[in-house]
Design a protein around this motif. Structure first.
Motif, mmCIF file in Angstrom:
data_model
loop_
_atom_site.group_PDB
_atom_site.id
_atom_site.type_symbol
_atom_site.label_atom_id
_atom_site.label_comp_id
_atom_site.label_asym_id
_atom_site.label_seq_id
_atom_site.Cartn_x
_atom_site.Cartn_y
_atom_site.Cartn_z
ATOM 1 N N TYR A 402 42.875 22.912 75.919
ATOM 2 C CA TYR A 402 44.020 22.362 76.653
ATOM 3 C C TYR A 402 43.682 21.030 77.309
ATOM 4 C CZ TYR A 402 46.126 27.104 76.507
ATOM 5 O OH TYR A 402 46.673 28.314 76.116
ATOM 6 N N LEU A 403 42.549 21.010 78.039
ATOM 7 C CA LEU A 403 42.223 19.848 78.883
ATOM 8 C C LEU A 403 41.880 18.596 78.080
ATOM 9 C CD1 LEU A 403 40.136 21.376 81.829
ATOM 10 C CD2 LEU A 403 42.582 20.932 81.721
ATOM 11 N N LEU A 404 41.153 18.760 76.975
ATOM 12 C CA LEU A 404 40.733 17.580 76.201
ATOM 13 C C LEU A 404 41.939 16.794 75.677
ATOM 14 C CD1 LEU A 404 38.417 15.886 74.994
ATOM 15 C CD2 LEU A 404 38.454 17.396 73.003
ATOM 16 N N PRO A 405 42.840 17.433 74.892
ATOM 17 C CA PRO A 405 44.016 16.665 74.443
ATOM 18 C C PRO A 405 44.907 16.233 75.610
ATOM 19 C CG PRO A 405 44.233 18.986 73.805
ATOM 20 C CD PRO A 405 42.848 18.805 74.326
ATOM 21 N N GLY A 406 45.001 17.090 76.648
ATOM 22 C CA GLY A 406 45.851 16.770 77.805
ATOM 23 C C GLY A 406 45.416 15.495 78.500
ATOM 24 N N TYR A 407 44.117 15.376 78.768
ATOM 25 C CA TYR A 407 43.628 14.187 79.476
ATOM 26 C C TYR A 407 43.535 12.959 78.577
ATOM 27 C CZ TYR A 407 42.966 16.288 84.019
ATOM 28 O OH TYR A 407 43.204 16.860 85.246
ATOM 29 N N ILE A 408 43.305 13.166 77.271
ATOM 30 C CA ILE A 408 43.339 12.026 76.334
ATOM 31 C C ILE A 408 44.751 11.431 76.305
ATOM 32 C CG2 ILE A 408 43.252 11.387 73.875
ATOM 33 C CD1 ILE A 408 40.810 13.273 73.624
ATOM 34 N N ILE A 409 45.759 12.312 76.248
ATOM 35 C CA ILE A 409 47.165 11.855 76.286
ATOM 36 C C ILE A 409 47.447 11.153 77.618
ATOM 37 C CG2 ILE A 409 49.574 12.664 76.418
ATOM 38 C CD1 ILE A 409 48.676 14.955 74.439
ATOM 39 N N SER A 410 46.982 11.773 78.729
ATOM 40 C CA SER A 410 47.216 11.199 80.070
ATOM 41 C C SER A 410 46.649 9.798 80.190
ATOM 42 C CB SER A 410 46.583 12.090 81.151
ATOM 43 O OG SER A 410 47.124 13.387 81.116
ATOM 44 N N ILE A 411 45.395 9.615 79.747
ATOM 45 C CA ILE A 411 44.741 8.298 79.861
ATOM 46 C C ILE A 411 45.391 7.290 78.907
ATOM 47 C CG2 ILE A 411 42.567 7.044 79.482
ATOM 48 C CD1 ILE A 411 42.610 8.669 82.077
ATOM 49 N N ALA A 412 45.712 7.737 77.682
ATOM 50 C CA ALA A 412 46.355 6.834 76.707
ATOM 51 C C ALA A 412 47.689 6.317 77.246
ATOM 52 C CB ALA A 412 46.560 7.563 75.380
ATOM 53 N N MET A 413 48.419 7.183 77.919
ATOM 54 C CA MET A 413 49.734 6.802 78.455
ATOM 55 C C MET A 413 49.631 5.732 79.557
ATOM 56 S SD MET A 413 51.601 10.532 78.629
ATOM 57 C CE MET A 413 53.254 10.057 79.075
ATOM 58 N N THR A 414 48.489 5.707 80.272
ATOM 59 C CA THR A 414 48.346 4.738 81.379
ATOM 60 C C THR A 414 48.451 3.293 80.900
ATOM 61 O OG1 THR A 414 45.922 4.612 81.231
ATOM 62 C CG2 THR A 414 46.847 6.324 82.660
#
Length: 497
Positions: A402-414
């Motif tokens: 959950y966390l790996l794709p979640g935080y990759i998406i979060s950082i990419a969106m920034t």
């Protein structure tokens, strides 16, 4: 008096939804032992009273100290003073955070004392202190938030490769637990003070967000580094589930008072001493102001003791027992459905979320309505808790899935979202994981993990706060995209970057 009444209302709205769900479940799916239910109600009452007094104390005692500290640091205009103050204040304010005390106590209990409460408190507070100093330096040097977050979370992902699954869950939970009712107002007050160094009002507004996000990443890094250095892997955990509790009702509350009072006194003492030293040397506040601040700190102490006694002696026992009983039912779908419901109502009632949603509506000049934000967050956090329960039911699903794709998406969106929303979104992760998440839902998850065959309480019982903290980051950045599209049509995008 009006302040106490308003805080009482806020906390009441937080606790009532969980109480209603417990009563419904008690009369339908999972009848619970009467003494356990009575202790739960006494614990709920203690939480309502304690948290209300505590929040008043934060308003009149802790936040003013943060404001004065921030403005004095800004006036000094010296980066060294800003960094040293960040280190000291970050440590003393984090070690007094009630949500962190609850998490650390849970870790100690589940590991049978192998990972001590004091160790978690100190390690996490060191991480917060270092990152708070870095975050304040970022404001002074005008480094874009998204670049700092990219580096920090890149480093976290590398550390995660070397951390054990047990510590992966605890480290991300520690991040959510540190950004609680004491830490967030203080850090926001510091950020506001230091960001006034800026001549540009727009950059000052943007910089007042994001400090909570940077500081909370320190908790993740600190626990992971501790895991790698100590090589404490393959730790097993278990819980003593009290589904049929003893007839003792008042005794557990009385037993907890001396220990908790001592812990909170030691935790708050450095804040008082720092304030008094700075008052003598620098602040020079009026006697009336000093009395008000000290009175606020006394309120903070009394409220914290009542709150933590209620949590430890009545509230969490029932959460654990309820999670265990529902997860023991033949149909495992119940535990996921109840998890979603708990997540949905908890975030809906979290006082800090109401502040955040109003802030977003104000900043976006009403383009993004607070009701839309509230519903988005409620559904998001409900899904986060539901997914956490699914991970417990199916132990093959790991937290990093959950966390790996979640935080990759979060950082990419920034890199694509209006920069103001980046700070708001990452700060909101801490706002979402408030007192009810750190207490009842965490206990519920651990009870469920103990009941499911093949699940490990230490690996699967923790990690839920991490999920709750991650969801708003994605949800609010999505709203940032929506605002960006709307603002292009209205021609006001430049105002928010």
């Amino acid at each position: 008096m009006n302040l106490i009444v308003s805080k009482l209302k806020e906390v009441l709205y937080s606790v009532i939804p969980i109480t209603v769900i417990v009563l419904i479940l008690n009369f339908t799916l999972t009848p619970l032992d009467t003494p356990l239910i009575i202790r739960f109600f006494i614990g709920s009452l203690a939480i309502i009273i304690g948290l209300s007094i505590f929040l008043v104390g934060v308003d009149i005692g802790i936040t003013p100290i943060g404001n004065v500290m921030g403005s004095k640091m800004a006036k000094s205009n010296k980066i060294l003073i800003v960094i040293i103050a960040g280190l000291v204040l970050g440590f003393v304010i984090s070690i007094a955070e009630p949500d962190l005390h609850i998490l650390a106590a849970q870790v100690e209990m589940v590991t049978s004392g192998l990972i001590g409460k004091g160790l978690i408190l100190v390690i996490v507070s060191i991480g917060i202190a270092i990152m708070l100093a870095l975050g304040l330096a970022r404001i002074v040097y005008n480094i874009p938030l998204y670049k700092i977050l990219s580096v920090l979370y890149g480093f976290i992902l590398i550390l995660a490769l070397f951390s054990s699954p047990e510590f992966l869950a605890i480290s991300f939970d520690a991040s959510g637990a540190t950004t609680g009712a004491l830490t967030v107002p203080f850090i926001l007050a510091l950020a506001m003070g230091v960001s006034t160094l800026k001549k540009d009002s727009k950059s000052s507004e943007k910089d007042s967000f994001g400090l909570v996000a940077i500081a909370s990443s320190g908790a993740i890094i600190a626990v992971m580094v501790m895991s790698i250095i100590s090589r404490m892997d393959k730790i097993s955990g278990s819980l003593d589930i009290n589904t049929n509790s003893s007839d003792l009702i008042i005794a557990p509350f009385i037993e907890k008072i001396p220990t908790i009072s001592k812990e909170i006194f030691i935790a708050l003492l450095p804040i008082v001493l720092i304030f008094l030293i700075f008052q003598k040397v620098s602040f020079k506040l009026s006697k009336r102001s000093v009395k008000k601040v000290l009175f606020g700190i006394l309120f903070t102490f009394v409220g914290l003791v009542i709150f933590l006694v209620g949590v430890n002696a009545g509230f969490m026992d029932l959460g654990t027992a309820l999670g265990y009983k529902i997860a023991s039912l033949d149909n495992k779908a119940y535990v996921i459905i109840v998890g979603f419901a708990l997540g949905f109502v908890t975030i809906l009632a979290e006082p800090a979320v109401h502040v955040l949603t109003q802030q977003i509506e104000d900043v976006t000049s009403g383009y993004v309505k607070r009701n839309i934000v509230m519903i988005t967050l409620s559904v998001g956090v409900g899904i986060a808790v539901g997914l956490s329960m699914l991970r417990i039911v199916i132990p093959e699903i790991k937290l990093w899935h959950y966390l790996l794709p979640g935080y990759i998406i979060s950082i990419a969106m920034t890199y694509f979202v209006p920069k103001l929303f980046v700070g708001i979104a990452f700060d909101s992760g801490g706002v979402a994981s408030g007192p009810m998440t750190a207490t009842f839902i965490l206990a519920f998850a651990q009870g469920a993990a103990e009941a499911i065959e093949g699940a490990n309480v230490l690996v699967d019982g923790f990690g839920m706060i991490a999920m709750v903290a991650m969801t708003p980051i994605i949800a609010l950045q999505v709203l940032g995209f929506i605002f960006k599209i709307k603002s292009k049509k209205g021609g006001i995008e430049s105002d928010i970057g």
